[in-house]
Design a protein around this motif. Structure first.
Motif, PDB file in Angstrom:
ATOM      1  N   SER A 138      -4.007   0.119 -11.385  1.00  0.00           N
ATOM      2  CA  SER A 138      -2.666  -0.426 -11.160  1.00  0.00           C
ATOM      3  C   SER A 138      -2.654  -1.001  -9.754  1.00  0.00           C
ATOM      4  O   SER A 138      -3.434  -0.579  -8.900  1.00  0.00           O
ATOM      5  CB  SER A 138      -1.593   0.656 -11.296  1.00  0.00           C
ATOM      6  N   THR A 139      -1.793  -1.959  -9.514  1.00  0.00           N
ATOM      7  CA  THR A 139      -1.741  -2.564  -8.190  1.00  0.00           C
ATOM      8  C   THR A 139      -0.306  -2.975  -7.880  1.00  0.00           C
ATOM      9  O   THR A 139       0.524  -3.080  -8.775  1.00  0.00           O
ATOM     10  CB  THR A 139      -2.689  -3.784  -8.097  1.00  0.00           C
ATOM     11  N   VAL A 140      -0.016  -3.179  -6.603  1.00  0.00           N
ATOM     12  CA  VAL A 140       1.327  -3.552  -6.154  1.00  0.00           C
ATOM     13  C   VAL A 140       1.217  -4.806  -5.290  1.00  0.00           C
ATOM     14  O   VAL A 140       0.343  -4.893  -4.423  1.00  0.00           O
ATOM     15  CB  VAL A 140       1.986  -2.423  -5.334  1.00  0.00           C
ATOM     16  N   GLU A 141       2.097  -5.764  -5.522  1.00  0.00           N
ATOM     17  CA  GLU A 141       2.135  -6.965  -4.702  1.00  0.00           C
ATOM     18  C   GLU A 141       3.533  -7.160  -4.139  1.00  0.00           C
ATOM     19  O   GLU A 141       4.525  -6.969  -4.845  1.00  0.00           O
ATOM     20  CB  GLU A 141       1.724  -8.198  -5.525  1.00  0.00           C
ATOM     21  N   GLU A 201       0.821  -1.207   0.000  1.00  0.00           N
ATOM     22  CA  GLU A 201       0.000   0.000   0.000  1.00  0.00           C
ATOM     23  C   GLU A 201       0.860   1.264   0.000  1.00  0.00           C
ATOM     24  O   GLU A 201       0.531   2.251  -0.660  1.00  0.00           O
ATOM     25  CB  GLU A 201      -0.933  -0.011   1.210  1.00  0.00           C
ATOM     26  N   ILE A 202       1.948   1.251   0.741  1.00  0.00           N
ATOM     27  CA  ILE A 202       2.835   2.419   0.782  1.00  0.00           C
ATOM     28  C   ILE A 202       3.436   2.676  -0.598  1.00  0.00           C
ATOM     29  O   ILE A 202       3.492   3.816  -1.068  1.00  0.00           O
ATOM     30  CB  ILE A 202       3.934   2.229   1.842  1.00  0.00           C
ATOM     31  N   THR A 203       3.883   1.621  -1.271  1.00  0.00           N
ATOM     32  CA  THR A 203       4.433   1.795  -2.607  1.00  0.00           C
ATOM     33  C   THR A 203       3.376   2.312  -3.571  1.00  0.00           C
ATOM     34  O   THR A 203       3.640   3.193  -4.398  1.00  0.00           O
ATOM     35  CB  THR A 203       5.016   0.460  -3.124  1.00  0.00           C
ATOM     36  N   GLU A 239      -5.644 -11.028  -2.973  1.00  0.00           N
ATOM     37  CA  GLU A 239      -4.485 -10.293  -2.473  1.00  0.00           C
ATOM     38  C   GLU A 239      -4.913  -9.024  -1.736  1.00  0.00           C
ATOM     39  O   GLU A 239      -4.292  -8.614  -0.761  1.00  0.00           O
ATOM     40  CB  GLU A 239      -3.547  -9.920  -3.633  1.00  0.00           C
ATOM     41  N   MET A 240      -5.989  -8.396  -2.229  1.00  0.00           N
ATOM     42  CA  MET A 240      -6.466  -7.143  -1.635  1.00  0.00           C
ATOM     43  C   MET A 240      -7.496  -7.369  -0.532  1.00  0.00           C
ATOM     44  O   MET A 240      -8.003  -6.420   0.048  1.00  0.00           O
ATOM     45  CB  MET A 240      -7.070  -6.246  -2.728  1.00  0.00           C
ATOM     46  N   THR A 276       6.184  -6.191  -7.056  1.00  0.00           N
ATOM     47  CA  THR A 276       5.837  -6.058  -8.463  1.00  0.00           C
ATOM     48  C   THR A 276       4.691  -5.077  -8.610  1.00  0.00           C
ATOM     49  O   THR A 276       3.676  -5.189  -7.916  1.00  0.00           O
ATOM     50  CB  THR A 276       5.432  -7.409  -9.079  1.00  0.00           C
ATOM     51  N   ILE A 277       4.879  -4.109  -9.491  1.00  0.00           N
ATOM     52  CA  ILE A 277       3.820  -3.164  -9.843  1.00  0.00           C
ATOM     53  C   ILE A 277       3.177  -3.674 -11.128  1.00  0.00           C
ATOM     54  O   ILE A 277       3.842  -3.817 -12.157  1.00  0.00           O
ATOM     55  CB  ILE A 277       4.389  -1.745 -10.077  1.00  0.00           C
ATOM     56  N   PHE A 278       1.894  -3.973 -11.066  1.00  0.00           N
ATOM     57  CA  PHE A 278       1.185  -4.472 -12.238  1.00  0.00           C
ATOM     58  C   PHE A 278       0.385  -3.341 -12.893  1.00  0.00           C
ATOM     59  O   PHE A 278      -0.324  -2.597 -12.210  1.00  0.00           O
ATOM     60  CB  PHE A 278       0.219  -5.601 -11.859  1.00  0.00           C
ATOM     61  N   VAL A 279       0.535  -3.216 -14.196  1.00  0.00           N
ATOM     62  CA  VAL A 279      -0.259  -2.276 -14.988  1.00  0.00           C
ATOM     63  C   VAL A 279      -0.899  -3.076 -16.119  1.00  0.00           C
ATOM     64  O   VAL A 279      -0.609  -4.256 -16.319  1.00  0.00           O
ATOM     65  CB  VAL A 279       0.612  -1.138 -15.554  1.00  0.00           C
TER      66      VAL A 279
END
Length: 327
Positions: free
Chosen positions: A239-242, A221-223, A319-320, A259-262
């Motif tokens: 976009s999401t970050v894992e 979440e911070i990223t 994941e969320m 990993t940043i997913f777009v």
């Protein structure tokens, strides 16, 4: 392109997720109270800022971009002998896509399960179409309801009082508070009132724990927050970050891979930036934020990948912490 940390060194085996802070649970004590309060409102009403202010530390991301809170984030507040578990729900809005529907469902579910519901309204905007939609559903929640008018430093007192009166005519609120979540005005009184509303019973979390969110989730979440801070409107909302790896090194520092997913290659280019400068800046800002929360040095490696239609993948919803809407 990874945000490279040259001194990352060899890795240790990953450690399991753990909530932020924590110690042994206290035994039953006379006068103890504990319960859940759901913070609901439209996007950008200031729920995440209020949650962080009440807890006293960062447990939810704050961004100028709307609809940044996706999952139910819990912050834990100690006030006297009362423990208040605050649930920062996703903003309630008119859902158009599958992810939107999941977020709105999550928000109302969190409110229905709470001991009390706090409706947060941006006092400057007042009663708009989105607030009207929330007011129409509030009577269905058979829970004590609190009205919180935020950003009171940006509105004339006469308009503020008129707004409070109009809202209380629509819904029978138990209490009305006027605050500035950003400046901290009115927060102490709100915290005391919430504590008094909690049901009697033992605490549900250790006294020094501030959130039940695993550190790796908060790190993601911070990223994501730093991506929004850096790119503003350039990067679409989807976009999401894992956090893929969380490994403790011998010196106590942590090596993190995310990993940043777009959804498109063009979006990946935006995140990377010319010569990798954008991803480097995002990584530096995220590393600082994660280090503060994890209370240790962080070696952060970021990767950007294209995953078309990730918002239609049930695994991403898990994941969320969201329920995947069918249809």
């Amino acid at each position: 392109m990874p945000d490279h940390d040259p001194d990352s060194g060899d890795d240790q085996d990953p450690i399991p997720d753990a909530p932020i802070a924590g110690s042994a649970m206290p035994g039953p004590t006379e006068g103890m109270r504990a319960g859940f309060v759901a913070l609901i409102g439209v996007p950008n009403a200031g729920k995440s800022t209020l949650l962080n202010s009440l807890v006293g530390t960062k447990v939810s991301i704050v961004s100028r971009k709307v609809q940044t809170t996706r999952a139910l984030v819990r912050g834990i507040v100690m006030e006297g002998t009362a423990q208040i578990i605050l649930v920062d729900t996703p903003g309630i809005f008119a859902p158009k896509r599958r992810l939107d529907r999941a977020m709105v469902h999550s928000a109302w579910s969190g409110a229905a399960d709470a001991d009390a519901v706090a409706l947060l309204i941006d006092a400057r905007k007042g009663i708009d179409e989105e607030v009207e939609a929330i007011l129409a559903r509030l009577p269905d929640l058979r829970r004590p309801k609190i009205l919180i008018l935020n950003k009171i430093d940006l509105i004339l007192r006469e308009k503020l009082l008129a707004l409070a009166g109009a809202l209380n005519e629509r819904v029978p609120f138990t209490h009305t508070f006027m605050i500035s979540a950003l400046k901290g005005d009115g927060i102490a009184s709100l915290r005391e009132a919430l504590a008094a509303m909690m049901p009697a019973g033992p605490w549900l979390y250790p006294e020094d724990q501030v959130s039940d969110a695993p550190l790796r989730m908060l790190a993601s979440e911070i990223t994501r927050e730093k991506i929004y801070d850096r790119l503003h409107e350039e990067l679409p909302y989807r976009s999401t970050v894992e956090t893929d790896q969380w490994q403790v090194k011998p010196d106590g520092s942590v090596r993190i891979e995310q990993t940043i997913f777009v959804e498109r290659e063009s979006q990946r280019s935006i995140v990377l930036g010319k010569g990798g400068q954008t991803i480097k800046a995002i990584g530096q800002a995220a590393r600082i934020g994660i280090s503060e929360v994890a209370e240790t040095k962080v070696h952060l490696f970021l990767h950007v990948k294209v995953r078309e239609n990730w918002a239609d993948d049930p695994a991403r919803y898990r994941e969320m912490g969201l329920e995947f809407p069918r249809g």
